[in-house]
Design a protein around this motif. Structure first.
Motif, PDB file in Angstrom:
ATOM      1  N   ALA A   1      68.340  19.484  35.860  1.00 23.35           N
ATOM      2  CA  ALA A   1      67.586  19.978  34.707  1.00 23.35           C
ATOM      3  C   ALA A   1      68.068  19.329  33.416  1.00 23.35           C
ATOM      4  CB  ALA A   1      67.707  21.495  34.615  1.00 23.35           C
ATOM      5  N   GLU A   2      69.381  19.066  33.313  1.00 24.15           N
ATOM      6  CA  GLU A   2      69.902  18.398  32.126  1.00 24.15           C
ATOM      7  C   GLU A   2      69.344  16.985  31.980  1.00 24.15           C
ATOM      8  OE1 GLU A   2      74.108  18.598  32.505  1.00 24.15           O
ATOM      9  OE2 GLU A   2      74.221  20.719  31.929  1.00 24.15           O
ATOM     10  N   GLU A   3      68.919  16.407  33.099  1.00 22.48           N
ATOM     11  CA  GLU A   3      68.284  15.090  33.050  1.00 22.48           C
ATOM     12  C   GLU A   3      66.774  15.188  32.825  1.00 22.48           C
ATOM     13  OE1 GLU A   3      69.640  12.672  36.459  1.00 22.48           O
ATOM     14  OE2 GLU A   3      71.009  11.875  34.932  1.00 22.48           O
ATOM     15  N   ARG A   4      66.348  16.372  32.402  1.00 18.20           N
ATOM     16  CA  ARG A   4      64.936  16.639  32.082  1.00 18.20           C
ATOM     17  C   ARG A   4      64.026  16.423  33.288  1.00 18.20           C
ATOM     18  NH1 ARG A   4      63.666  13.297  26.792  1.00 18.20           N
ATOM     19  NH2 ARG A   4      65.144  11.822  27.708  1.00 18.20           N
ATOM     20  N   ARG A   5      64.514  16.859  34.432  1.00 22.60           N
ATOM     21  CA  ARG A   5      63.721  16.811  35.654  1.00 22.60           C
ATOM     22  C   ARG A   5      63.393  18.225  36.100  1.00 22.60           C
ATOM     23  NH1 ARG A   5      60.973  12.820  37.120  1.00 22.60           N
ATOM     24  NH2 ARG A   5      61.449  12.932  39.335  1.00 22.60           N
ATOM     25  N   ASP A   6      62.156  18.440  36.513  1.00 16.78           N
ATOM     26  CA  ASP A   6      61.707  19.752  36.971  1.00 16.78           C
ATOM     27  C   ASP A   6      61.389  19.782  38.464  1.00 16.78           C
ATOM     28  OD1 ASP A   6      61.843  21.089  34.472  1.00 16.78           O
ATOM     29  OD2 ASP A   6      59.986  20.102  33.853  1.00 16.78           O
ATOM     30  N   ALA A   7      61.664  18.690  39.159  1.00 23.30           N
ATOM     31  CA  ALA A   7      61.406  18.627  40.598  1.00 23.30           C
ATOM     32  C   ALA A   7      62.314  17.577  41.209  1.00 23.30           C
ATOM     33  CB  ALA A   7      59.935  18.284  40.873  1.00 23.30           C
ATOM     34  N   MET A   8      62.602  17.734  42.490  1.00 24.16           N
ATOM     35  CA  MET A   8      63.467  16.783  43.191  1.00 24.16           C
ATOM     36  C   MET A   8      62.824  16.382  44.514  1.00 24.16           C
ATOM     37  SD  MET A   8      67.432  17.117  44.493  1.00 24.16           S
ATOM     38  CE  MET A   8      68.033  17.472  42.844  1.00 24.16           C
ATOM     39  N   LEU A   9      62.715  15.090  44.700  1.00 24.21           N
ATOM     40  CA  LEU A   9      62.174  14.558  45.947  1.00 24.21           C
ATOM     41  C   LEU A   9      63.157  14.779  47.090  1.00 24.21           C
ATOM     42  CD1 LEU A   9      60.112  12.767  47.506  1.00 24.21           C
ATOM     43  CD2 LEU A   9      61.449  10.792  46.744  1.00 24.21           C
ATOM     44  N   SER A  10      62.639  15.208  48.223  1.00 25.69           N
ATOM     45  CA  SER A  10      63.429  15.334  49.448  1.00 25.69           C
ATOM     46  C   SER A  10      62.800  14.466  50.534  1.00 25.69           C
ATOM     47  CB  SER A  10      63.472  16.783  49.932  1.00 25.69           C
ATOM     48  OG  SER A  10      64.102  17.620  49.001  1.00 25.69           O
ATOM     49  N   TYR A  11      63.632  13.819  51.315  1.00 25.40           N
ATOM     50  CA  TYR A  11      63.172  13.103  52.501  1.00 25.40           C
ATOM     51  C   TYR A  11      63.420  13.994  53.714  1.00 25.40           C
ATOM     52  CZ  TYR A  11      63.667   9.199  49.253  1.00 25.40           C
ATOM     53  OH  TYR A  11      63.586   8.394  48.152  1.00 25.40           O
ATOM     54  N   VAL A  12      62.404  14.198  54.516  1.00 24.07           N
ATOM     55  CA  VAL A  12      62.549  14.985  55.734  1.00 24.07           C
ATOM     56  C   VAL A  12      62.978  14.033  56.848  1.00 24.07           C
ATOM     57  CG1 VAL A  12      61.426  16.539  57.374  1.00 24.07           C
ATOM     58  CG2 VAL A  12      60.786  16.597  54.941  1.00 24.07           C
TER      59      VAL A  12
ATOM     60  N   TRP B   1      63.706   6.346  32.973  1.00 18.50           N
ATOM     61  CA  TRP B   1      64.870   5.688  32.403  1.00 18.50           C
ATOM     62  C   TRP B   1      65.875   5.235  33.444  1.00 18.50           C
ATOM     63  CZ3 TRP B   1      63.376  10.709  30.942  1.00 18.50           C
ATOM     64  CH2 TRP B   1      62.491  10.737  29.856  1.00 18.50           C
ATOM     65  N   HIS B   2      66.071   5.995  34.512  1.00 16.92           N
ATOM     66  CA  HIS B   2      67.052   5.613  35.513  1.00 16.92           C
ATOM     67  C   HIS B   2      66.771   6.381  36.802  1.00 16.92           C
ATOM     68  CE1 HIS B   2      69.071   9.476  34.966  1.00 16.92           C
ATOM     69  NE2 HIS B   2      69.210   9.227  33.678  1.00 16.92           N
ATOM     70  N   ASN B   3      67.504   6.016  37.838  1.00 22.94           N
ATOM     71  CA  ASN B   3      67.345   6.717  39.110  1.00 22.94           C
ATOM     72  C   ASN B   3      67.865   8.146  39.003  1.00 22.94           C
ATOM     73  OD1 ASN B   3      66.293   4.443  40.297  1.00 22.94           O
ATOM     74  ND2 ASN B   3      68.212   3.825  41.258  1.00 22.94           N
ATOM     75  N   ASN B   4      67.189   9.053  39.700  1.00 23.18           N
ATOM     76  CA  ASN B   4      67.612  10.452  39.725  1.00 23.18           C
ATOM     77  C   ASN B   4      68.078  10.840  41.114  1.00 23.18           C
ATOM     78  OD1 ASN B   4      65.048  10.763  37.491  1.00 23.18           O
ATOM     79  ND2 ASN B   4      67.008  11.653  36.960  1.00 23.18           N
ATOM     80  N   LEU B   5      68.700  11.996  41.182  1.00 19.49           N
ATOM     81  CA  LEU B   5      69.077  12.580  42.460  1.00 19.49           C
ATOM     82  C   LEU B   5      67.878  12.744  43.383  1.00 19.49           C
ATOM     83  CD1 LEU B   5      71.362  15.439  41.196  1.00 19.49           C
ATOM     84  CD2 LEU B   5      71.959  14.031  43.154  1.00 19.49           C
ATOM     85  N   THR B   6      68.094  12.509  44.653  1.00 20.05           N
ATOM     86  CA  THR B   6      67.170  12.951  45.685  1.00 20.05           C
ATOM     87  C   THR B   6      67.980  13.687  46.744  1.00 20.05           C
ATOM     88  OG1 THR B   6      67.318  10.848  46.882  1.00 20.05           O
ATOM     89  CG2 THR B   6      65.525  11.075  45.290  1.00 20.05           C
TER      90      THR B   6
ATOM     91  N   PRO C   1      72.212   9.414  44.885  1.00 19.44           N
ATOM     92  CA  PRO C   1      73.036  10.235  43.999  1.00 19.44           C
ATOM     93  C   PRO C   1      72.657  10.137  42.524  1.00 19.44           C
ATOM     94  CG  PRO C   1      74.246   8.281  44.629  1.00 19.44           C
ATOM     95  CD  PRO C   1      72.945   8.246  45.395  1.00 19.44           C
ATOM     96  N   GLY C   2      71.934   9.081  42.123  1.00 17.29           N
ATOM     97  CA  GLY C   2      71.590   8.941  40.723  1.00 17.29           C
ATOM     98  C   GLY C   2      72.844   8.893  39.867  1.00 17.29           C
ATOM     99  N   GLN C   3      72.865   9.697  38.794  1.00 17.95           N
ATOM    100  CA  GLN C   3      74.023   9.755  37.900  1.00 17.95           C
ATOM    101  C   GLN C   3      74.949  10.933  38.254  1.00 17.95           C
ATOM    102  OE1 GLN C   3      73.745   7.104  35.717  1.00 17.95           O
ATOM    103  NE2 GLN C   3      71.873   6.800  36.898  1.00 17.95           N
ATOM    104  N   TRP C   4      74.754  11.528  39.404  1.00 19.03           N
ATOM    105  CA  TRP C   4      75.485  12.733  39.832  1.00 19.03           C
ATOM    106  C   TRP C   4      76.852  12.337  40.351  1.00 19.03           C
ATOM    107  CZ3 TRP C   4      75.780  17.834  39.895  1.00 19.03           C
ATOM    108  CH2 TRP C   4      76.172  18.554  41.016  1.00 19.03           C
ATOM    109  N   PHE C   5      77.905  12.722  39.650  1.00 23.09           N
ATOM    110  CA  PHE C   5      79.254  12.305  40.031  1.00 23.09           C
ATOM    111  C   PHE C   5      80.066  13.515  40.498  1.00 23.09           C
ATOM    112  CE2 PHE C   5      77.960   9.289  36.682  1.00 23.09           C
ATOM    113  CZ  PHE C   5      77.956   8.142  37.453  1.00 23.09           C
TER     114      PHE C   5
END
Length: 289
Positions: free
Chosen positions: A122-133, A232-237, A285-289
């Motif tokens: 949410a801090e990355e201004r995302r309201d949804a997250m892609l999941s791969y099944v 702007w950049h890759n996000n978490l999935t 992982p995007g910017q998730w550390f």
């Protein structure tokens, strides 16, 4: 807490939607119910709502921790319609949906809970997250005729790909930051699976808001929700490892006799750890550390 029918939950269960993240888990059969629920309870969801036919039993320790709603797809109850009725009641909260014998994984989930994950997203201004099944399947269909075995689960380590998602309303130009993803059993046994159901992408984690609706193809009415990253950049999935396709292929009379084993030269044991999925490129992982 138990609700005798879905309408009862909509009337009397709204307090359960007041604080997220909230997991909505739909039981299609009695396979691996307790392991599915324990996995998502351990992930740190504030509420786990179980939509289940009345005869399906839950282990006592699980039953104490979840909220059960009577829900039976064989009588016409539809998970898409149910989610769309829940969305406006949970506006502002993160929701997640899956089915039994499916397990959510995300980068570093062994040490971080889902609330931390979504706070960062949410801090990355995302309201949804892609999941791969990501399809799982038992290594021996003679021992496990329903194709489900947690101890001997295999997955495909290669064979995944993406195609541009075309916009029929804009001269079939590719949609911005949207792709259709394929692979796993739905790719290898595509002759047994209708074309609209061959994709393996699902927007399984999303923030509810007024006016938002889930579509039958697991995309949303707000096109930004269907993107895999921000501009702007890759996000978490994330990944949902799932026995659902394997179960269906072995339960369907039209395919079960054509499949003696799901194993092939690109099968590998599933290690039940996020590192393996990251190494295989099955989540980001995007910017998730």
């Amino acid at each position: 807490m138990q609700f005798s029918q879905f309408d009862d939950f909509l009337t009397n269960g709204r307090d359960l939607l007041a604080k997220g993240p909230i997991a909505l888990i739909f039981l299609e059969d009695d396979t691996e119910i307790d392991s599915t629920l324990r996995h998502h309870l351990d992930a740190g969801f504030k509420s786990v709502l179980v939509f289940a036919p009345d005869p399906f039993p839950l282990a006592p320790d699980v039953a104490e921790e979840v909220h059960r709603i009577s829900f039976d797809r064989t009588r016409g109850d539809d998970y898409v319609a149910a989610i769309n009725q829940i969305i406006p009641l949970a506006a502002g909260q993160w929701l997640y949906y899956c089915f039994n014998a499916e397990y959510l994984f995300y980068p570093f989930c062994e040490t971080r809970n889902v609330a931390e994950l979504l706070a960062f997203h949410a801090e990355e201004r995302r309201d949804a997250m892609l999941s791969y099944v990501v399809d799982l399947y038992a290594d021996d269909l003679d021992r496990f005729p329903n194709a489900v075995s947690l101890e001997t689960a295999l997955l495909d380590r290669t064979g995944y790909y993406a195609l541009a998602r075309l916009d029929a309303t804009n001269h079939n130009h590719p949609k911005d930051r949207q792709l259709d993803f394929y692979g796993g059993l739905r790719w290898r046994y595509e002759e047994h699976i209708p074309a609209p159901r061959r994709k393996i992408d699902r927007i399984a984690l999303f923030r509810a808001k007024d006016g938002l609706t889930l579509r039958p193809d697991n995309t949303f009415s707000d096109e930004e929700y269907n993107t895999y990253a921000c501009p702007w950049h890759n996000n978490l999935t994330s990944a949902i490892v799932s026995f659902r396709t394997a179960k269906a292929l072995k339960q369907n009379p039209g395919s079960t006799f054509d499949i003696q084993t799901f194993k092939w030269h690109n099968s590998t044991p599933f290690e039940w750890h996020s590192r393996q999925l990251l190494d295989l490129g099955l989540m980001e992982p995007g910017q998730w550390f």
